[in-house]
Motif scaffolding. Structure first.
Motif, mmCIF file in Angstrom:
data_model
loop_
_atom_site.group_PDB
_atom_site.id
_atom_site.type_symbol
_atom_site.label_atom_id
_atom_site.label_comp_id
_atom_site.label_asym_id
_atom_site.label_seq_id
_atom_site.Cartn_x
_atom_site.Cartn_y
_atom_site.Cartn_z
ATOM 1 N N LEU A 227 0.809 -1.320 -0.004
ATOM 2 C CA LEU A 227 -0.001 0.043 -0.114
ATOM 3 C C LEU A 227 0.996 1.366 -0.037
ATOM 4 O O LEU A 227 2.011 1.420 0.410
ATOM 5 N N VAL A 228 0.508 2.309 -0.444
ATOM 6 C CA VAL A 228 0.935 3.621 -0.502
ATOM 7 C C VAL A 228 -0.019 4.571 0.321
ATOM 8 O O VAL A 228 -1.190 4.690 0.172
ATOM 9 N N SER A 229 0.383 5.007 1.682
ATOM 10 C CA SER A 229 -0.315 5.995 2.541
ATOM 11 C C SER A 229 0.006 7.553 2.211
ATOM 12 O O SER A 229 -0.620 8.179 1.431
ATOM 13 N N THR A 230 0.992 7.984 2.995
ATOM 14 C CA THR A 230 1.342 9.178 2.615
ATOM 15 C C THR A 230 2.415 9.334 1.294
ATOM 16 O O THR A 230 2.728 10.419 1.061
ATOM 17 N N GLY A 231 2.908 7.995 1.163
ATOM 18 C CA GLY A 231 3.952 8.049 0.182
ATOM 19 C C GLY A 231 5.441 8.295 0.475
ATOM 20 O O GLY A 231 6.249 8.093 -0.394
ATOM 21 N N GLY A 232 5.837 8.583 1.848
ATOM 22 C CA GLY A 232 7.012 8.789 2.444
ATOM 23 C C GLY A 232 7.950 7.605 1.930
ATOM 24 O O GLY A 232 9.174 7.826 1.403
ATOM 25 N N THR A 233 7.882 6.668 2.185
ATOM 26 C CA THR A 233 8.598 5.263 1.898
ATOM 27 C C THR A 233 8.553 5.264 0.535
ATOM 28 O O THR A 233 10.041 5.003 0.049
ATOM 29 N N MET A 234 7.860 5.179 -0.243
ATOM 30 C CA MET A 234 7.930 5.039 -1.806
ATOM 31 C C MET A 234 9.030 6.484 -2.339
ATOM 32 O O MET A 234 10.111 6.177 -3.200
ATOM 33 N N ARG A 235 8.623 7.510 -1.950
ATOM 34 C CA ARG A 235 9.487 8.704 -2.224
ATOM 35 C C ARG A 235 10.954 8.745 -1.871
ATOM 36 O O ARG A 235 11.606 8.953 -2.857
ATOM 37 N N ARG A 236 11.162 8.275 -0.761
ATOM 38 C CA ARG A 236 12.607 8.265 -0.217
ATOM 39 C C ARG A 236 13.410 7.120 -0.976
ATOM 40 O O ARG A 236 14.658 6.973 -1.577
ATOM 41 N N CYS A 237 12.835 5.820 -1.446
ATOM 42 C CA CYS A 237 13.293 5.057 -2.248
ATOM 43 C C CYS A 237 13.336 5.276 -3.712
ATOM 44 O O CYS A 237 14.423 5.009 -4.385
ATOM 45 N N ALA A 238 12.526 6.148 -4.074
ATOM 46 C CA ALA A 238 12.677 6.511 -5.542
ATOM 47 C C ALA A 238 13.831 7.592 -5.779
ATOM 48 O O ALA A 238 14.437 7.555 -6.790
ATOM 49 N N ALA A 239 13.837 8.234 -4.679
ATOM 50 C CA ALA A 239 14.818 9.336 -4.735
ATOM 51 C C ALA A 239 16.291 8.687 -4.749
ATOM 52 O O ALA A 239 16.985 9.097 -5.565
ATOM 53 N N ALA A 240 16.252 7.564 -3.778
ATOM 54 C CA ALA A 240 17.592 6.883 -3.749
ATOM 55 C C ALA A 240 18.182 6.353 -5.256
ATOM 56 O O ALA A 240 19.103 6.220 -5.599
ATOM 57 N N CYS A 241 16.938 5.653 -5.813
ATOM 58 C CA CYS A 241 17.183 5.036 -7.188
ATOM 59 C C CYS A 241 17.739 6.059 -8.207
ATOM 60 O O CYS A 241 18.494 5.744 -8.845
ATOM 61 N N ARG A 242 16.849 7.243 -8.170
ATOM 62 C CA ARG A 242 17.210 8.231 -8.997
ATOM 63 C C ARG A 242 18.778 8.582 -8.900
ATOM 64 O O ARG A 242 19.722 8.983 -9.833
ATOM 65 N N GLU A 243 19.034 8.871 -7.689
ATOM 66 C CA GLU A 243 20.694 9.456 -7.159
ATOM 67 C C GLU A 243 21.535 8.281 -7.678
ATOM 68 O O GLU A 243 22.672 8.803 -7.965
ATOM 69 N N ARG A 244 20.984 7.125 -7.675
ATOM 70 C CA ARG A 244 21.995 6.098 -8.437
ATOM 71 C C ARG A 244 22.098 5.664 -9.729
ATOM 72 O O ARG A 244 22.710 4.843 -10.153
ATOM 73 N N GLY A 245 21.265 6.740 -10.581
ATOM 74 C CA GLY A 245 21.340 6.803 -12.052
ATOM 75 C C GLY A 245 20.603 5.753 -12.583
ATOM 76 O O GLY A 245 20.280 5.609 -13.715
ATOM 77 N N ALA A 246 19.199 5.626 -11.999
ATOM 78 C CA ALA A 246 18.242 4.881 -12.529
ATOM 79 C C ALA A 246 17.551 5.637 -13.845
ATOM 80 O O ALA A 246 17.315 6.804 -13.771
ATOM 81 N N GLU A 247 17.296 4.873 -14.719
ATOM 82 C CA GLU A 247 16.709 5.521 -15.733
ATOM 83 C C GLU A 247 15.384 5.945 -15.736
ATOM 84 O O GLU A 247 14.707 6.991 -16.220
#
Length: 335
Positions: A227-247
């Protein structure tokens, strides 16, 4: 026989259509003093009855109000002689509180199970419960859970054509869920799919942890959760992926609750796309969010689950099925 209570009627109608049924008529009334009642308007004696209501908060009714309405309706069905009653709760609330994490903590998952048992529920069907083992152990009546990962994989296949993919667990608690999705996606694509894990610790409402294991550079990162509630967990994980070069980064969540500051998640360009299911109706959305959010219909999955339960079949392989009739169906997003 299928009833769909207010709050899940649209989903119920789509399930009924796929089963070649019409929803059984019922009455729900709210009295001037705030009390309510619900009853079937057709005889149910001896019938195999399914009652649908997803337990999520809405402006018109809280989770607790929905739960109470569902329990009372099941009680009325049993009093009217229903042969077997199955509660279909696509999103089963209180699933995250399945153990004590502090002294004198409640184990709410177990208390909810006792309420269903007390009114005579014969079995319960849920989708992507938070903790499969805790869900099964909490209920003494039949407890069945299916996953939407097959729907997600079918949706992802055309998006991943010619692209390398990696499935990223947003925390250690979601690693089994992520691995099940990765294996199914790998089988469907016919090529290897990577795996990665984001560190997460929660204490006193604060989330911490920056560790990241796995390679995402130049790949499409897929971040699944129940589930996604406030989205905090998803956002921090997505940001980490982008910082590491995810397309690109796609977030998958079966239950899109979108509470609190979730609007910030929906507008965050760190996500290429956010995919949820119709277990919870979409909230009113700004235009920016509509372009990023996709909702897959659960009706094909739940209709097949009901068909199998009614016929005494097994749900064991249903979650990994890529051949559900008519699925996946993308529902229109409305403002």
């Amino acid at each position: 026989m299928l009833f769909a209570l207010e709050g899940s009627r649209a989903l119920g109608e789509r399930i009924a259509t796929r089963l070649g049924l019409t929803l059984a008529p019922h009455e729900e009334r709210i009295f001037e003093d705030g009390e309510h009642k619900g009853r079937p308007l057709v005889p149910v004696r001896g019938h195999d009855v399914h009652v649908l209501l997803s337990l999520f908060a809405a402006p018109s009714s809280s989770i607790d109000q929905k739960l109470c309405r569902l329990l009372f309706f099941i009680g009325a069905l049993k009093d009217a002689g229903a042969g077997r009653v199955t509660a279909i709760t696509p999103h089963l609330a209180y699933g995250r509180k399945d153990r004590r994490t502090k002294p004198q903590d409640p184990v709410t998952t177990r208390y909810v199970a006792r309420l269903f048992e007390a009114v005579g529920t014969d079995q319960i069907l849920a989708v992507d419960v938070h903790n499969e083992a805790a869900f099964e152990n909490a209920f003494r009546c039949g407890a069945e859970s299916v996953s939407a990962r097959g729907l997600f994989v079918r949706h992802l296949l055309p998006l991943l054509e010619g692209r390398e993919a990696v499935v990223v667990a947003p925390d250690t608690g979601g690693s089994k869920r992520a691995e099940a999705l990765r294996l199914l996606l790998e089988t469907a694509l016919g090529r290897p799919v990577g795996s990665a894990l984001m560190e997460k610790h929660r204490s006193g409402g604060e989330v911490s942890g920056t560790g990241f294991v796995g390679e995402v550079a130049g790949r499409v990162a897929i971040v699944p959760d129940d589930l996604v509630s406030t989205g905090g967990t998803m956002r921090r994980c997505a940001a980490a992926c982008r910082e590491r070069g995810a397309e690109a980064v796609f977030a998958l969540a079966t239950h899109g609750l979108f509470a609190g500051e979730a609007a910030a998640m929906l507008a965050d360009p760190v996500f290429t796309g956010i995919v949820v299911t119709s277990s919870v109706p979409a909230p009113p959305l700004p235009v920016a969010a509509k372009t990023r959010l996709t909702m897959l219909d659960l009706a094909p999955l739940l209709a097949e689950a009901v068909r199998r339960l009614h016929g005494g079949g097994s749900l064991a392989e249903l979650s990994d099925s890529l051949e559900l009739p008519g699925g996946p169906v993308v529902l229109e997003m409305r403002e």
